[in-house]
Design an enzyme around this catalytic site. Structure first.
Site, short mmCIF file in Angstrom:
data_model
loop_
_atom_site.label_atom_id
_atom_site.label_comp_id
_atom_site.label_asym_id
_atom_site.label_seq_id
_atom_site.Cartn_x
_atom_site.Cartn_y
_atom_site.Cartn_z
N VAL A 512 0.84 -1.21 0.00
CA VAL A 512 0.00 0.00 0.00
C VAL A 512 0.87 1.26 0.00
CG1 VAL A 512 -1.63 1.36 1.38
CG2 VAL A 512 -2.00 -1.08 1.07
N ALA A 513 1.91 1.26 0.85
CA ALA A 513 2.79 2.43 0.93
C ALA A 513 3.53 2.65 -0.38
CB ALA A 513 3.78 2.23 2.08
N TRP A 515 2.66 1.60 -3.31
CA TRP A 515 1.70 1.93 -4.36
C TRP A 515 1.36 3.42 -4.34
CZ3 TRP A 515 -3.40 3.73 -4.02
CH2 TRP A 515 -4.11 3.71 -5.23
N HIS A 516 1.24 4.00 -3.13
CA HIS A 516 0.95 5.42 -3.05
C HIS A 516 2.11 6.26 -3.60
CE1 HIS A 516 -2.41 4.47 -0.28
NE2 HIS A 516 -2.87 5.65 -0.67
N ASP A 517 3.30 5.95 -3.15
CA ASP A 517 4.49 6.67 -3.61
C ASP A 517 5.70 6.01 -2.97
OD1 ASP A 517 6.02 8.45 -4.98
OD2 ASP A 517 5.14 10.25 -4.11
#
Length: 632
Positions: A512-513, A515-517
């Site tokens: 998730v982290a 994927w965000h940036d």
């Protein structure tokens, strides 16, 4: 009578059903059944085909009119809410001595006497392009109507929802062919020549699934390819044509002191036509999720070729939401045309919400019964109200500009720093909510019903686990289907299972982290979320609800105290990930913990949160009394 109709309309506008029927209808119940039961009820007939939600037996009696809650209303309306808004407004006035340091980041506003803070690049881009997006929202469905008039369904196939499989297949071809054609045009308009880079990535991913790779290697190859694309897009900054040309022409050809080669000049020319959004890689992460969805849905379909709605004795025109997601599409549906139509589906391409490939095909074949004009109108009005709220808040709270100007947080009191940060989280919430709702509205107008991304306001969360389920809900559902469940889910019944479950959470939130940036702040945010899960999970095992059934008030007070701790942890994690970063959080904590006034504010803030969480509890209890259990 008119006042009564208005009151009813406003009440329906704020129903959970207006946001998304998935919130009020069990996932295994087809919505057409709900409509039939509703219509029969209106006609005074009994309909036993649908068991309407029944009040939860554990739901507590209403407390809205009790002396305890009357006290809460006085505290919230007379002190807590006014104080919160006054503190942030007071430091956003021209009379504040620090105003001159950030005034350059403010823009002329439409409220007399106030400027507006549109220093946030994401919201500023959305705000500036809102008229064009609104035009697309109208134009795109109209173009589909023209397309359908020019390419009509075969005679007798006009009503695919109740029609034959042949009629439904004709509707699927009609819709996906338009989606495919519009996707190519849309992609070129948005990204210019970079559209060919995107199409190349899409083609390679498609060949991984359908190009003859041994079946058992498809999931690993899919994840490896897409994670590598995630990193490569960031590190190579969108693969500039000039940089690619330099690889072939040699670095000396790009020396500004000499004439660039023809190849490099060609690369520079191609880069100059980057479309409306030349930095295509910024929002491509959302497309990565659709690439994974197509490949894994196709992979799972290979193991269920004999499975179909008809063989399961289900009406394919009236599937439940769960069946639309889990039942594989027909083998012929996993073609390149449908793949492009899905991955570059215009209303959801830029920001989502995320819909799986199976559900996209199902809704393209049969129009979802959840698409109702009255609900779509109410949904549009809710979007406009959120937009108005965001605009008003940005006229009176300049936290974005203060932060961008490099604020000296030591010059602010603990209350000012904390509440500015708190309102910053609300601005982050609304700047994400607005595009998601606008693009979902576009999809609804176009005849596709994707999941709603935001269930609760950011201020209506007291549980770390529930917060994650309600925030970016379509992404949460995607993570469940494609990562969490394949990894085995979680189980804390033994130490070994608990260790494996923590690892599962770490894998999910590391993805998730990233994927965000690809930033350290976001990685810390992801791990903090996992760390903050653990106390809540432990408390649920140590203090199970069934052991406190004879003392519900005591249990509610204990849960509320835990909720206060959860809120403080969630605010801290999100400030690190999306607002002030780790250093900013340390400054805020220092201002609170190393000063008497800061400690006094902390006590006051915790008491205010306690009151607010009691209201949150009662909101959920009122839903349980209606038979709605959202688990968030």
């Amino acid at each position: 009578m008119a006042r009564g109709r208005l009151h009813t309309f406003v009440g329906h506008m704020f129903d959970l059903d207006t946001l998304d029927t998935r919130f009020t209808t069990p996932s295994g119940v087809p919505y057409k059944t709900v409509i039939d039961a509703r219509n029969n009820g209106a006609n005074g007939k009994r309909d036993d085909s649908f068991n309407a939600p029944k009040p939860d037996k554990h739901a507590q009696p209403s407390k809205w009119a009790t002396p305890e809650f009357l006290l809460y209303y006085v505290l919230l309306g007379g002190f807590i809410f006014p104080s919160m808004f006054w503190v942030t407004y007071s430091v956003s006035r021209p009379s504040d001595p620090r105003y001159g340091k950030y005034e350059r980041f403010l823009s002329p506003g439409w409220i007399p006497g106030r400027k507006i803070d549109v220093s946030d690049a994401q919201y500023s881009t959305f705000r500036n392009n809102l008229p064009f997006m609104a035009l697309l929202l109208v134009l795109h469905p109209l173009l589909r109507r023209v397309w359908e008039a020019v390419n009509p369904l075969p005679r007798g196939a006009g009503s695919a929802r109740a029609g034959s499989p042949e009629a439904a297949n004709a509707r699927l071809r009609q819709r996906t062919t338009f989606d495919y054609t519009f996707a190519i045009i849309y992609l070129i308009a948005l990204h210019g020549f970079s559209a060919f880079k995107i199409l190349l990535i899409l083609f390679l991913n498609f060949k991984i699934a359908t190009g003859g790779l041994p079946r058992k290697y498809i999931p690993a190859a899919t994840w490896t390819f897409n994670v590598c694309v995630l990193f490569a897009n960031e590190l190579c900054r969108g693969y500039k044509f000039r940089s690619i040309a330099l690889l072939f022409a040699g670095p000396s050809a790009g020396d500004m002191l000499s004439d660039p080669s023809v190849l490099v000049r060609l690369g520079e020319w191609l880069d100059s036509y980057g479309g409306i959004m030349s930095r295509w890689q910024i929002l491509f992460n959302i497309t990565i999720l659709r690439l994974v969805s197509f490949n894994l849905d196709y992979y799972w379909s290979l193991n269920s070729r004999s499975s179909s709605p008809l063989e399961k004795q289900l009406d394919p025109a009236n599937l439940s939401e769960r069946d639309r997601v889990t039942i594989s599409a027909a083998p012929g549906d996993y073609c390149f045309r449908n793949y492009i139509g899905y991955t570059i589906y215009a209303p959801l391409y830029l920001t989502g919400p995320i819909i799986t490939f199976n559900e996209y095909i199902s809704q393209s074949r049969y129009k979802s019964a959840t698409i109702e004009t009255a609900r779509t109108v109410r949904y549009a009005l809710r979007f406009l109200l959120v937009l108005l709220s965001m605009e008003v808040l940005l006229h009176y709270d300049y936290v974005g500009a203060i932060t961008k100007a490099g604020a000296d947080w030591s010059s602010y009191t603990a209350a000012q720093t904390s509440l500015l940060s708190f309102f910053n989280l609300h601005i982050i919430w609304m700047k994400l909510l607005l595009p998601w709702r606008l693009f979902r509205l576009w999809a609804l107008v176009d005849g596709i019903d994707p999941p709603e991304n935001m269930l609760r306001c950011v201020s209506n969360n007291y549980s770390t686990l529930s917060f994650w389920r309600a925030w970016h809900r379509s992404y949460y559902r995607w993570l469940l289907r494609y990562i969490y469940i394949p990894l085995g889910g979680t189980n804390f019944r033994s130490w070994r299972d608990s260790a494996r479950s923590v690892i599962t959470y770490l894998v999910v939130f590391t993805f998730v982290a990233m994927w965000h940036d690809i930033q350290l702040n976001l990685l810390i945010w992801g791990w903090l979320i996992v760390f903050f899960f653990l106390p809540e999970i432990a408390a649920s095992y140590i203090f199970p609800r069934h052991k406190w059934e004879s003392r519900p008030t005591t249990y509610r007070m204990m849960c509320c105290a835990g909720g206060v701790a959860n809120v403080l942890m969630m605010v801290s994690a999100n400030l690190v990930g999306f607002a002030v970063g780790w250093d900013g959080l340390q400054s805020i904590l220092k201002g609170i913990l190393y000063d008497y006034s800061g400690l006094l504010f902390l006590v006051t803030a915790c008491a205010s949160l306690f009151v607010g969480i009691q209201v949150m509890f009662e909101v959920r209890e009122s839903e349980l009394r209606k038979g709605i259990s959202l688990k968030c």
